[in-house]
Design a protein around this motif. Structure first.
Motif, PDB file in Angstrom:
ATOM      1  N   SER A   1      -3.630 -13.456   5.757  1.00 13.01           N
ATOM      2  CA  SER A   1      -2.698 -12.398   6.133  1.00 13.01           C
ATOM      3  C   SER A   1      -3.149 -11.096   5.482  1.00 13.01           C
ATOM      4  CB  SER A   1      -1.284 -12.743   5.667  1.00 13.01           C
ATOM      5  OG  SER A   1      -1.200 -12.663   4.251  1.00 13.01           O
ATOM      6  N   ALA A   2      -2.648  -9.990   5.987  1.00 12.19           N
ATOM      7  CA  ALA A   2      -3.013  -8.697   5.416  1.00 12.19           C
ATOM      8  C   ALA A   2      -2.612  -8.627   3.944  1.00 12.19           C
ATOM      9  CB  ALA A   2      -2.353  -7.574   6.197  1.00 12.19           C
ATOM     10  N   ALA A   3      -1.455  -9.195   3.613  1.00 11.83           N
ATOM     11  CA  ALA A   3      -0.984  -9.168   2.224  1.00 11.83           C
ATOM     12  C   ALA A   3      -1.896  -9.983   1.318  1.00 11.83           C
ATOM     13  CB  ALA A   3       0.449  -9.692   2.145  1.00 11.83           C
ATOM     14  N   ALA A   4      -2.315 -11.169   1.789  1.00 13.48           N
ATOM     15  CA  ALA A   4      -3.190 -12.015   0.980  1.00 13.48           C
ATOM     16  C   ALA A   4      -4.561 -11.382   0.803  1.00 13.48           C
ATOM     17  CB  ALA A   4      -3.317 -13.398   1.620  1.00 13.48           C
ATOM     18  N   ALA A   5      -5.074 -10.767   1.875  1.00 15.07           N
ATOM     19  CA  ALA A   5      -6.381 -10.111   1.786  1.00 15.07           C
ATOM     20  C   ALA A   5      -6.335  -8.955   0.794  1.00 15.07           C
ATOM     21  CB  ALA A   5      -6.811  -9.619   3.160  1.00 15.07           C
ATOM     22  N   THR A   6      -5.255  -8.193   0.808  1.00 11.34           N
ATOM     23  CA  THR A   6      -5.105  -7.082  -0.135  1.00 11.34           C
ATOM     24  C   THR A   6      -5.011  -7.592  -1.565  1.00 11.34           C
ATOM     25  OG1 THR A   6      -4.026  -5.680   1.511  1.00 11.34           O
ATOM     26  CG2 THR A   6      -3.647  -5.140  -0.809  1.00 11.34           C
ATOM     27  N   ALA A   7      -4.237  -8.666  -1.753  1.00 11.44           N
ATOM     28  CA  ALA A   7      -4.097  -9.241  -3.098  1.00 11.44           C
ATOM     29  C   ALA A   7      -5.440  -9.736  -3.613  1.00 11.44           C
ATOM     30  CB  ALA A   7      -3.075 -10.374  -3.076  1.00 11.44           C
ATOM     31  N   ALA A   8      -6.227 -10.360  -2.743  1.00  8.03           N
ATOM     32  CA  ALA A   8      -7.543 -10.856  -3.147  1.00  8.03           C
ATOM     33  C   ALA A   8      -8.478  -9.698  -3.496  1.00  8.03           C
ATOM     34  CB  ALA A   8      -8.141 -11.711  -2.038  1.00  8.03           C
ATOM     35  N   ALA A   9      -8.450  -8.646  -2.688  1.00  6.41           N
ATOM     36  CA  ALA A   9      -9.294  -7.481  -2.957  1.00  6.41           C
ATOM     37  C   ALA A   9      -8.918  -6.836  -4.290  1.00  6.41           C
ATOM     38  CB  ALA A   9      -9.161  -6.470  -1.829  1.00  6.41           C
ATOM     39  N   ASP A  10      -7.615  -6.709  -4.543  1.00  4.36           N
ATOM     40  CA  ASP A  10      -7.153  -6.125  -5.800  1.00  4.36           C
ATOM     41  C   ASP A  10      -7.576  -6.980  -6.986  1.00  4.36           C
ATOM     42  OD1 ASP A  10      -5.981  -4.076  -4.375  1.00  4.36           O
ATOM     43  OD2 ASP A  10      -3.946  -4.896  -4.497  1.00  4.36           O
ATOM     44  N   ALA A  11      -7.499  -8.312  -6.825  1.00  2.00           N
ATOM     45  CA  ALA A  11      -7.883  -9.218  -7.913  1.00  2.00           C
ATOM     46  C   ALA A  11      -9.375  -9.113  -8.197  1.00  2.00           C
ATOM     47  CB  ALA A  11      -7.505 -10.657  -7.559  1.00  2.00           C
ATOM     48  N   ALA A  12     -10.178  -8.999  -7.144  1.00  2.00           N
ATOM     49  CA  ALA A  12     -11.630  -8.893  -7.328  1.00  2.00           C
ATOM     50  C   ALA A  12     -11.988  -7.618  -8.078  1.00  2.00           C
ATOM     51  CB  ALA A  12     -12.331  -8.931  -5.974  1.00  2.00           C
ATOM     52  N   VAL A  13     -11.392  -6.513  -7.691  1.00  3.39           N
ATOM     53  CA  VAL A  13     -11.682  -5.242  -8.366  1.00  3.39           C
ATOM     54  C   VAL A  13     -11.180  -5.286  -9.804  1.00  3.39           C
ATOM     55  CG1 VAL A  13     -11.158  -2.782  -8.407  1.00  3.39           C
ATOM     56  CG2 VAL A  13     -11.745  -3.893  -6.253  1.00  3.39           C
ATOM     57  N   ALA A  14     -10.017  -5.888 -10.033  1.00  5.64           N
ATOM     58  CA  ALA A  14      -9.475  -5.987 -11.389  1.00  5.64           C
ATOM     59  C   ALA A  14     -10.414  -6.782 -12.289  1.00  5.64           C
ATOM     60  CB  ALA A  14      -8.091  -6.637 -11.364  1.00  5.64           C
ATOM     61  N   ALA A  15     -10.962  -7.882 -11.773  1.00  4.63           N
ATOM     62  CA  ALA A  15     -11.898  -8.685 -12.559  1.00  4.63           C
ATOM     63  C   ALA A  15     -13.184  -7.912 -12.815  1.00  4.63           C
ATOM     64  CB  ALA A  15     -12.190  -9.996 -11.838  1.00  4.63           C
TER      65      ALA A  15
END
Length: 320
Positions: A239-253
């Protein structure tokens, strides 16, 4: 075609790790892409001839395409820093942090990224406390299913999914073959994805998540590098929400570990769309079946342009 200055780059590939063959394939792909932009490329192995060659050639930049310990544990990067040679990728200190999976997980968790519950055991402690007692304690506190994996390493080598407690001893032995420290962690089920992060001078930019569906059900070494063994969906079926959450997590790491230029964060998105951090790669595979090139191509990028721009950024960073 975008014009770049005609640069001289040394691509370092091969080495003596378990991932030598993959490194050679990644290095060749990078070299071919840069040659396509008119760059002068020397493809060198990581052996006793490398440092004399760097002194003689005086390249504008070095692209380390070494997978495994020789390229990702920070040692080569530290030498390049000591020689004052510009190079693509994370600096030695950050590479060391990312190479050690327990440390990387701790830093990602501190940045607010979800990580599986785990325990890390050195081979010495495993033997001194008694294998039977240690395995019993693990089984009590970390219920099946589990993942057992080397604390340092790549390409899923030495990784076992444990669905029966009786299989735990063999999984430990397999992991200790690759590393003296082993992680036993909670198995997160869901959609397996990888998110590349690219930084060419502004803020880190997440690429489209790549969904990984191996035919065997396990994304192991063969599934990673043999065509047809794995189906990839780019972008991932999220979903768009899950994709955004994953992208945010990747950048945070990526930011928490102090990485630069390029990285890849591997995650599982669970049933409630929470991304769970598994590990980060400071030198993601760049072969024809690798995930970051797939994400770049799916986003409409030309690989040669991206690789050249990353190399240019490495030169700019060095000048600063």
């Amino acid at each position: 075609m975008v014009e770049f200055a005609r640069r001289h780059v040394v691509v370092v590939a091969g080495g003596i790790s378990h991932e030598r063959d993959i490194s050679l394939r990644s290095g060749r792909r990078v070299a071919d892409s840069l040659i396509g932009y008119g760059w002068q490329v020397d493809l060198r192995d990581a052996d006793a001839t490398l440092l004399p060659a760097l002194r003689e050639l005086q390249p504008d930049v070095v692209w380390p395409a070494l997978h495994g310990a020789s390229g990702e544990d920070g040692a080569l990067r530290g030498i390049l820093e000591a020689l004052d040679v510009p190079f693509v990728g994370s600096r030695a200190t950050s590479a060391r942090l990312a190479w050690d999976k327990p440390t990387a997980s701790a830093l990602a968790a501190r940045a607010g990224v979800r990580t599986p519950r785990s325990v890390t055991l050195s081979h010495d402690v495993f033997r001194e406390l008694g294998a039977v007692s240690v395995l019993a304690a693990i089984a009590d506190e970390h219920p099946i299913p589990l993942v057992v994996k080397p604390a340092r390493g790549g390409s899923a080598q030495g990784v076992t999914l444990v669905h029966d407690t009786a299989d735990l001893p063999r999984a430990m032995v397999t992991a200790y073959t690759y590393c003296d420290d082993v992680i036993v962690e909670q198995l997160i089920t869901g959609t397996e994805i990888a998110v590349g992060v690219v930084d060419t001078g502004d803020d880190p930019v997440p690429l489209a998540p790549v969904e990984i569906v191996p035919r065997s059900g396990v994304y192991g070494y063969e599934a990673r590098y043999n065509a047809g063994e794995t189906t990839f969906y780019t972008p991932a079926r999220l979903s768009a929400a899950a994709a955004t959450a994953a992208a945010d997590a990747a950048v945070a790491a990526h930011v928490a570990l102090g990485l630069r230029h390029i990285s890849r964060v591997d995650m599982i998105v669970d049933a409630v769309e929470t991304p769970w951090f598994l590990e980060v790669n400071v030198l993601p595979g760049l072969t024809e079946t690798s995930l970051v090139p797939q994400a770049l191509l799916a986003s409409g990028h030309d690989l040669g342009w991206v690789y050249a721009e990353l190399a240019e950024q490495a030169i700019r960073d060095h000048r600063r």
